[in-house]
Enzyme design. Structure first.
Site, PDB file in Angstrom:
ATOM      1  N   SER A 195     -24.025 -26.990  50.201  1.00  0.00           N
ATOM      2  CA  SER A 195     -25.206 -26.763  49.350  1.00  0.00           C
ATOM      3  C   SER A 195     -25.817 -28.027  48.764  1.00  0.00           C
ATOM      4  O   SER A 195     -26.902 -27.963  48.183  1.00  0.00           O
ATOM      5  CB  SER A 195     -24.856 -25.821  48.204  1.00  0.00           C
ATOM      6  OG  SER A 195     -24.933 -24.508  48.666  1.00  0.00           O
ATOM      7  N   LYS A 209     -29.228 -28.763  49.755  1.00  0.00           N
ATOM      8  CA  LYS A 209     -30.357 -28.064  49.130  1.00  0.00           C
ATOM      9  C   LYS A 209     -31.246 -29.022  48.322  1.00  0.00           C
ATOM     10  O   LYS A 209     -32.433 -28.771  48.148  1.00  0.00           O
ATOM     11  CB  LYS A 209     -29.839 -26.905  48.252  1.00  0.00           C
ATOM     12  CG  LYS A 209     -29.220 -25.796  49.124  1.00  0.00           C
ATOM     13  CD  LYS A 209     -28.528 -24.680  48.365  1.00  0.00           C
ATOM     14  CE  LYS A 209     -28.103 -23.590  49.343  1.00  0.00           C
ATOM     15  NZ  LYS A 209     -26.855 -22.952  49.182  1.00  0.00           N
ATOM     16  N   TYR A 246     -31.228 -23.170  58.001  1.00  0.00           N
ATOM     17  CA  TYR A 246     -30.401 -23.220  56.788  1.00  0.00           C
ATOM     18  C   TYR A 246     -28.941 -23.596  57.114  1.00  0.00           C
ATOM     19  O   TYR A 246     -28.370 -24.501  56.494  1.00  0.00           O
ATOM     20  CB  TYR A 246     -30.476 -21.851  56.078  1.00  0.00           C
ATOM     21  CG  TYR A 246     -29.500 -21.711  54.943  1.00  0.00           C
ATOM     22  CD1 TYR A 246     -29.758 -22.289  53.708  1.00  0.00           C
ATOM     23  CD2 TYR A 246     -28.296 -21.028  55.114  1.00  0.00           C
ATOM     24  CE1 TYR A 246     -28.847 -22.184  52.668  1.00  0.00           C
ATOM     25  CE2 TYR A 246     -27.381 -20.907  54.079  1.00  0.00           C
ATOM     26  CZ  TYR A 246     -27.665 -21.488  52.860  1.00  0.00           C
ATOM     27  OH  TYR A 246     -26.755 -21.394  51.839  1.00  0.00           O
ATOM     28  N   TYR A 290     -24.424 -23.404  40.402  1.00  0.00           N
ATOM     29  CA  TYR A 290     -24.386 -21.932  40.402  1.00  0.00           C
ATOM     30  C   TYR A 290     -24.194 -21.422  38.978  1.00  0.00           C
ATOM     31  O   TYR A 290     -24.768 -21.963  38.034  1.00  0.00           O
ATOM     32  CB  TYR A 290     -23.280 -21.389  41.329  1.00  0.00           C
ATOM     33  CG  TYR A 290     -23.103 -22.182  42.581  1.00  0.00           C
ATOM     34  CD1 TYR A 290     -24.124 -22.239  43.524  1.00  0.00           C
ATOM     35  CD2 TYR A 290     -21.939 -22.885  42.845  1.00  0.00           C
ATOM     36  CE1 TYR A 290     -23.972 -22.965  44.692  1.00  0.00           C
ATOM     37  CE2 TYR A 290     -21.778 -23.612  44.013  1.00  0.00           C
ATOM     38  CZ  TYR A 290     -22.802 -23.645  44.916  1.00  0.00           C
ATOM     39  OH  TYR A 290     -22.658 -24.377  46.055  1.00  0.00           O
ATOM     40  N   VAL A 306     -19.844 -25.959  48.658  1.00  0.00           N
ATOM     41  CA  VAL A 306     -18.522 -25.345  48.852  1.00  0.00           C
ATOM     42  C   VAL A 306     -17.617 -26.168  49.776  1.00  0.00           C
ATOM     43  O   VAL A 306     -16.456 -25.817  49.967  1.00  0.00           O
ATOM     44  CB  VAL A 306     -18.607 -23.876  49.348  1.00  0.00           C
ATOM     45  CG1 VAL A 306     -19.208 -22.975  48.297  1.00  0.00           C
ATOM     46  CG2 VAL A 306     -19.346 -23.767  50.672  1.00  0.00           C
TER      47      VAL A 306
HETATM   48  N1  GLU Z   1     -23.444 -22.643  53.636  1.00  0.00           N
HETATM   49  C1  GLU Z   1     -22.882 -22.043  52.466  1.00  0.00           C
HETATM   50  C2  GLU Z   1     -23.337 -20.615  52.340  1.00  0.00           C
HETATM   51  O1  GLU Z   1     -24.461 -20.336  52.709  1.00  0.00           O
HETATM   52  C3  GLU Z   1     -23.348 -22.859  51.306  1.00  0.00           C
HETATM   53  C4  GLU Z   1     -22.714 -22.431  50.056  1.00  0.00           C
HETATM   54  C5  GLU Z   1     -22.564 -23.530  49.079  1.00  0.00           C
HETATM   55  O2  GLU Z   1     -22.225 -24.665  49.360  1.00  0.00           O
HETATM   56  O3  GLU Z   1     -22.805 -23.181  47.950  1.00  0.00           O
HETATM   57  O4  GLU Z   1     -22.622 -19.769  51.915  1.00  0.00           O
END
Ligand code: GLU
Length: 311
Positions: free
Chosen positions: A64, A67, A191, A243, A261
């Site tokens: 993530s 992002k 994504y 988060y 993650v």
């Molecule tokens: N590729 C992971 C997902 O879509 C990213 C989650 C993350 O790093 O928060 O679940």
């Protein structure tokens, strides 16, 4: 200034001694194979000095953290029109939650939860084939880090696609609200590949420098984004980057940060430094357990919280 060259190895040694290292993200099978006994940290000071310790040169799945880069790129494509399709409020929900989307008509709370980043990927796909959109984003990250060796781990991307039922649910749901303009499998292809970019702490800290430099790429005479946009991306990282643990990260560390993650965290001390930490074991909110602990200690020793008085 306290001596970073001494502090970082001390910090790495402190972290190595900790037994409870959290849990590696098993829901993406390929990530579940990573050895939890790793820890790395890299700090790029705005004056060009670089400090590292532990496994700072070892590539890991940035997940993530991508992002931040995809948001930056998408804002470059469509500007503030992006905010008609994605909100700017902390979600207070897990990263892959679907409940809020129903109440809020398919508009994700922010670009750093999965639903928001899927909309951002949809924007990057506009007018492109998925391959081109993925290539553009990868080249952008390579440019930011000034490192063409950065790649995508195809096995991780495939592993995500094979088990990404929740992300498919989020994408289909948003498509039903007309907040996705492409077939969900194409948008998700973009994504998943961006989540599967592999970088070391050193590469990640380098890629984040524009956010510590008011939007400027420190290796070039160019701006990546305006100073105002850099400030706003930092604000989103502070309020939404961890988060439903974002409030706690602001409380304990006090700098803009984005976790993934894969166990990485990118941290920005505006005007001072860009830094990255990595340890694969996660806490209950899906943020790197030792990474968060290490940043808390480091920010305290360096007085880096953006809420601390300066000067
Ligand atoms: N590729 C992971 C997902 O879509 C990213 C989650 C993350 O790093 O928060 O679940």
């Amino acid at each position: 200034m306290p001596d970073l060259a001494g502090i970082l190895p001390e910090l790495a040694a402190e972290m190595a001694a900790i037994k409870d290292r959290g849990t590696v993200a098993g829901y993406i099978p390929q990530l579940g194979k990573v050895d939890p006994d790793q820890f790395g940290i890299a700090v790029m000071m705005n004056d060009g000095r670089v400090f590292t310790a532990g496994d700072a040169g070892k590539p890991f799945s940035i997940q993530s953290i991508s992002k931040v880069f995809s948001l930056t790129l998408a804002l470059g494509h469509v500007g503030d029109a992006l905010w008609r399709r994605v909100g700017r409020e902390p979600s207070g929900n897990p990263f892959n939650s679907i409940v809020q989307l129903e109440r809020e008509n398919g508009i994700p709370r922010n670009p750093f939860i999965n639903a928001g980043a899927i909309v951002v990927a949809d924007i990057l796909l506009q007018g492109h084939q998925p391959k081109e959109a993925i290539g553009e984003a990868l080249r952008f990250v390579q440019y930011l880090a000034d490192d063409e060796t950065i790649t995508i781990d195809r096995a991780v991307a495939a592993s995500e696609r094979a088990t990404g039922f929740r992300n498919f649910a989020l994408a289909n749901y948003m498509r039903a609200f007309d907040n996705l303009r492409h077939p969900p499998e194409l948008t998700l292809g973009v994504y998943f590949h961006l989540c599967a970019i592999e970088m070391s702490c050193v590469q990640l800290a380098r890629a984040g420098r524009y956010l510590a430099h008011g939007g400027r790429h420190p290796d070039t005479p160019h701006s990546v984004v305006s100073a105002e946009r850099a400030r706003r991306i930092n604000a989103l990282m502070l309020t939404c980057g961890h988060y439903d643990g974002s409030g706690d990260f602001a409380f304990k560390v006090g700098i803009p940060g984005k976790s993934g993650v894969g166990g990485g965290i990118l941290g920005i001390v505006p005007g001072v430094a860009s830094l990255a930490v990595w340890s694969p074991g996660l806490n209950a909110n899906g943020n790197s357990k030792l990474g968060s602990q290490a940043l808390e200690i480091l920010a305290r020793r360096m007085n880096w919280s953006i809420f601390a008085p300066r000067g």
